[in-house]
Design a protein around this motif. Structure first.
Motif, mmCIF file in Angstrom:
data_model
loop_
_atom_site.group_PDB
_atom_site.id
_atom_site.type_symbol
_atom_site.label_atom_id
_atom_site.label_comp_id
_atom_site.label_asym_id
_atom_site.label_seq_id
_atom_site.Cartn_x
_atom_site.Cartn_y
_atom_site.Cartn_z
ATOM 1 N N ALA A 55 0.840 -1.182 0.000
ATOM 2 C CA ALA A 55 0.000 0.000 0.000
ATOM 3 C C ALA A 55 0.880 1.239 0.000
ATOM 4 C CB ALA A 55 -0.903 0.001 1.224
ATOM 5 N N PRO A 56 0.438 2.330 -0.644
ATOM 6 C CA PRO A 56 1.207 3.569 -0.605
ATOM 7 C C PRO A 56 1.213 4.140 0.805
ATOM 8 C CG PRO A 56 -0.919 3.909 -1.667
ATOM 9 C CD PRO A 56 -0.784 2.438 -1.422
ATOM 10 N N SER A 57 2.034 5.150 1.018
ATOM 11 C CA SER A 57 2.132 5.759 2.337
ATOM 12 C C SER A 57 0.787 6.252 2.844
ATOM 13 C CB SER A 57 3.113 6.935 2.293
ATOM 14 O OG SER A 57 4.384 6.479 1.942
ATOM 15 N N PHE A 58 -0.048 6.744 1.953
ATOM 16 C CA PHE A 58 -1.363 7.221 2.320
ATOM 17 C C PHE A 58 -2.408 6.424 1.547
ATOM 18 C CE2 PHE A 58 1.539 10.793 2.805
ATOM 19 C CZ PHE A 58 1.343 11.094 4.144
ATOM 20 N N PRO A 59 -2.750 5.218 2.038
ATOM 21 C CA PRO A 59 -3.703 4.394 1.312
ATOM 22 C C PRO A 59 -5.072 5.056 1.271
ATOM 23 C CG PRO A 59 -3.259 3.472 3.467
ATOM 24 C CD PRO A 59 -2.333 4.630 3.281
ATOM 25 N N SER A 60 -5.851 4.699 0.273
ATOM 26 C CA SER A 60 -7.167 5.294 0.148
ATOM 27 C C SER A 60 -8.205 4.203 -0.020
ATOM 28 C CB SER A 60 -7.198 6.245 -1.054
ATOM 29 O OG SER A 60 -6.918 5.518 -2.235
ATOM 30 N N GLY A 61 -9.462 4.577 0.096
ATOM 31 C CA GLY A 61 -10.547 3.649 -0.132
ATOM 32 C C GLY A 61 -10.624 2.545 0.905
ATOM 33 N N VAL A 62 -10.929 1.341 0.422
ATOM 34 C CA VAL A 62 -11.114 0.183 1.287
ATOM 35 C C VAL A 62 -9.871 -0.084 2.132
ATOM 36 C CG1 VAL A 62 -11.532 -2.305 1.304
ATOM 37 C CG2 VAL A 62 -12.746 -0.850 -0.320
ATOM 38 N N GLU A 63 -8.707 0.019 1.524
ATOM 39 C CA GLU A 63 -7.467 -0.244 2.250
ATOM 40 C C GLU A 63 -7.310 0.691 3.438
ATOM 41 O OE1 GLU A 63 -7.575 0.292 -1.051
ATOM 42 O OE2 GLU A 63 -7.001 -1.632 -1.926
ATOM 43 N N ALA A 64 -7.571 1.966 3.205
ATOM 44 C CA ALA A 64 -7.424 2.956 4.279
ATOM 45 C C ALA A 64 -8.449 2.716 5.382
ATOM 46 C CB ALA A 64 -7.573 4.365 3.721
ATOM 47 N N GLU A 65 -9.684 2.405 5.008
ATOM 48 C CA GLU A 65 -10.720 2.155 6.010
ATOM 49 C C GLU A 65 -10.391 0.931 6.850
ATOM 50 O OE1 GLU A 65 -14.442 1.947 3.946
ATOM 51 O OE2 GLU A 65 -14.151 3.933 3.069
ATOM 52 N N LEU A 66 -9.945 -0.133 6.206
ATOM 53 C CA LEU A 66 -9.583 -1.346 6.925
ATOM 54 C C LEU A 66 -8.395 -1.081 7.846
ATOM 55 C CD1 LEU A 66 -9.880 -4.378 7.475
ATOM 56 C CD2 LEU A 66 -8.316 -4.755 5.556
ATOM 57 N N GLN A 67 -7.388 -0.422 7.336
ATOM 58 C CA GLN A 67 -6.196 -0.116 8.122
ATOM 59 C C GLN A 67 -6.566 0.699 9.350
ATOM 60 O OE1 GLN A 67 -2.689 0.879 5.800
ATOM 61 N NE2 GLN A 67 -2.281 2.588 7.184
ATOM 62 N N LEU A 68 -7.400 1.704 9.178
ATOM 63 C CA LEU A 68 -7.824 2.543 10.296
ATOM 64 C C LEU A 68 -8.598 1.717 11.320
ATOM 65 C CD1 LEU A 68 -8.019 5.313 11.616
ATOM 66 C CD2 LEU A 68 -10.066 5.727 10.247
ATOM 67 N N ALA A 69 -9.481 0.835 10.861
ATOM 68 C CA ALA A 69 -10.270 0.004 11.773
ATOM 69 C C ALA A 69 -9.380 -0.929 12.585
ATOM 70 C CB ALA A 69 -11.311 -0.794 10.988
ATOM 71 N N VAL A 70 -8.379 -1.526 11.952
ATOM 72 C CA VAL A 70 -7.462 -2.421 12.658
ATOM 73 C C VAL A 70 -6.654 -1.628 13.684
ATOM 74 C CG1 VAL A 70 -5.432 -3.910 12.421
ATOM 75 C CG2 VAL A 70 -7.319 -4.125 10.805
ATOM 76 N N MET A 71 -6.135 -0.484 13.281
ATOM 77 C CA MET A 71 -5.344 0.351 14.178
ATOM 78 C C MET A 71 -6.176 0.781 15.395
ATOM 79 S SD MET A 71 -2.315 0.679 12.702
ATOM 80 C CE MET A 71 -1.558 2.178 13.253
ATOM 81 N N GLU A 72 -7.420 1.183 15.157
ATOM 82 C CA GLU A 72 -8.289 1.607 16.256
ATOM 83 C C GLU A 72 -8.607 0.446 17.191
ATOM 84 O OE1 GLU A 72 -9.327 4.664 17.381
ATOM 85 O OE2 GLU A 72 -7.753 5.219 15.975
ATOM 86 N N ALA A 73 -8.830 -0.747 16.634
ATOM 87 C CA ALA A 73 -9.087 -1.922 17.474
ATOM 88 C C ALA A 73 -7.911 -2.172 18.409
ATOM 89 C CB ALA A 73 -9.367 -3.145 16.601
ATOM 90 N N LEU A 74 -6.694 -2.052 17.895
ATOM 91 C CA LEU A 74 -5.508 -2.250 18.726
ATOM 92 C C LEU A 74 -5.342 -1.128 19.744
ATOM 93 C CD1 LEU A 74 -2.978 -3.465 16.012
ATOM 94 C CD2 LEU A 74 -3.928 -4.833 17.885
ATOM 95 N N ARG A 75 -5.518 0.111 19.315
ATOM 96 C CA ARG A 75 -5.304 1.259 20.201
ATOM 97 C C ARG A 75 -6.294 1.304 21.354
ATOM 98 N NH1 ARG A 75 -4.529 5.401 15.184
ATOM 99 N NH2 ARG A 75 -2.278 5.144 14.936
ATOM 100 N N CYS A 76 -7.502 0.841 21.133
ATOM 101 C CA CYS A 76 -8.574 0.959 22.134
ATOM 102 C C CYS A 76 -8.696 -0.250 23.050
ATOM 103 C CB CYS A 76 -9.912 1.199 21.435
ATOM 104 S SG CYS A 76 -9.966 2.765 20.553
ATOM 105 N N ASP A 77 -7.973 -1.320 22.792
ATOM 106 C CA ASP A 77 -8.085 -2.528 23.598
ATOM 107 C C ASP A 77 -7.361 -2.352 24.931
ATOM 108 O OD1 ASP A 77 -8.753 -5.590 23.554
ATOM 109 O OD2 ASP A 77 -6.684 -5.409 24.274
ATOM 110 N N THR A 78 -8.026 -2.673 26.032
ATOM 111 C CA THR A 78 -7.435 -2.466 27.352
ATOM 112 C C THR A 78 -6.243 -3.393 27.608
ATOM 113 O OG1 THR A 78 -9.082 -3.944 28.348
ATOM 114 C CG2 THR A 78 -9.552 -1.577 28.384
ATOM 115 N N GLY A 79 -6.250 -4.596 27.055
ATOM 116 C CA GLY A 79 -5.104 -5.498 27.202
ATOM 117 C C GLY A 79 -3.867 -4.961 26.512
ATOM 118 N N VAL A 80 -4.047 -4.381 25.335
ATOM 119 C CA VAL A 80 -2.938 -3.764 24.603
ATOM 120 C C VAL A 80 -2.486 -2.501 25.332
ATOM 121 C CG1 VAL A 80 -2.252 -2.665 22.431
ATOM 122 C CG2 VAL A 80 -3.640 -4.754 22.383
ATOM 123 N N GLN A 81 -3.455 -1.734 25.830
ATOM 124 C CA GLN A 81 -3.124 -0.509 26.557
ATOM 125 C C GLN A 81 -2.320 -0.783 27.828
ATOM 126 O OE1 GLN A 81 -6.936 1.320 27.179
ATOM 127 N NE2 GLN A 81 -6.964 2.257 25.137
#
Length: 144
Positions: free
Chosen positions: A3-29
Motif C-alpha cells: 500500500a502507498p504511504s497514504f492508502p485510500s478507499g477500502v485499504e485505508a478504512e480497513l487499516q484505520l479500523a485495525v489500528m483503532e481496534a488495537l489502540r482501544c483494547d485495554t489489554g494492549v493498553q
C-alpha cells in the motif's frame, strides 16, 4: 503490492479500523499506554514499547461470484524493557485482538482474520527486542 504511504478507499478504512481496534483494547493498553502506542509511521521518536504498522499488502481474492480482497498487515514491535518474555506477552495481546477482528461496512465484510506469523528476536545492537506479527484479513462484498 504494498500500500502507498497514504492508502485510500477500502485499504485505508480497513487499516484505520485495525489500528483503532488495537489502540482501544485495554489489554494492549496495559503494555503500550492509553491510547496505545500503535503507529502507522506517524511517530519519529516513539516511546518504548511501541508497535508500528510496517506493511499493508493487498491482493484480489474473489470467489464464487463475490468480489474480494486479501489484506496482509505486518506490525513491528520495539521494546527495551522486560526482555523476550515481555515482547512475547505484548505480541500475545496483539494476536488476541487481531484474531478477533471483524468489520462490515460499505457493502463489504471480513470473512477471515488470522495471525499467519509471529516472532520475537533481539536486535543486532542488543539494545532492544523486536517482535513481528503478521495477519491476514479476507474481505468480500456483502450480499453480492
Amino acid at each position: 503490492m504494498s500500500a502507498p504511504s497514504f492508502p485510500s478507499g477500502v485499504e485505508a478504512e480497513l487499516q484505520l479500523a485495525v489500528m483503532e481496534a488495537l489502540r482501544c483494547d485495554t489489554g494492549v493498553q496495559a503494555y503500550l499506554g492509553n491510547p496505545a502506542r500503535v503507529f502507522d509511521g506517524d511517530s519519529d521518536e516513539p516511546v518504548f514499547p511501541c508497535v508500528e504498522l510496517e506493511r499493508h499488502d493487498v491482493r484480489p481474492n474473489g470467489s464464487a461470484g463475490h468480489a474480494g480482497s486479501a489484506h496482509t498487515l505486518s506490525f513491528g514491535l520495539r521494546t527495551r524493557m522486560g526482555g523476550r518474555a515481555e515482547a512475547m506477552r505484548i505480541l500475545s495481546e496483539l494476536r488476541r485482538v487481531l484474531d478477533a477482528f471483524s468489520c462490515a461496512d460499505d457493502g463489504r465484510r471480513s470473512v477471515l482474520s488470522q495471525t499467519i506469523y509471529c516472532d520475537v528476536m533481539r536486535t543486532p545492537d542488543l539494545r532492544e527486542f523486536r517482535g513481528v506479527v503478521r495477519m491476514r484479513i479476507i474481505l468480500e462484498g456483502a450480499g453480492e
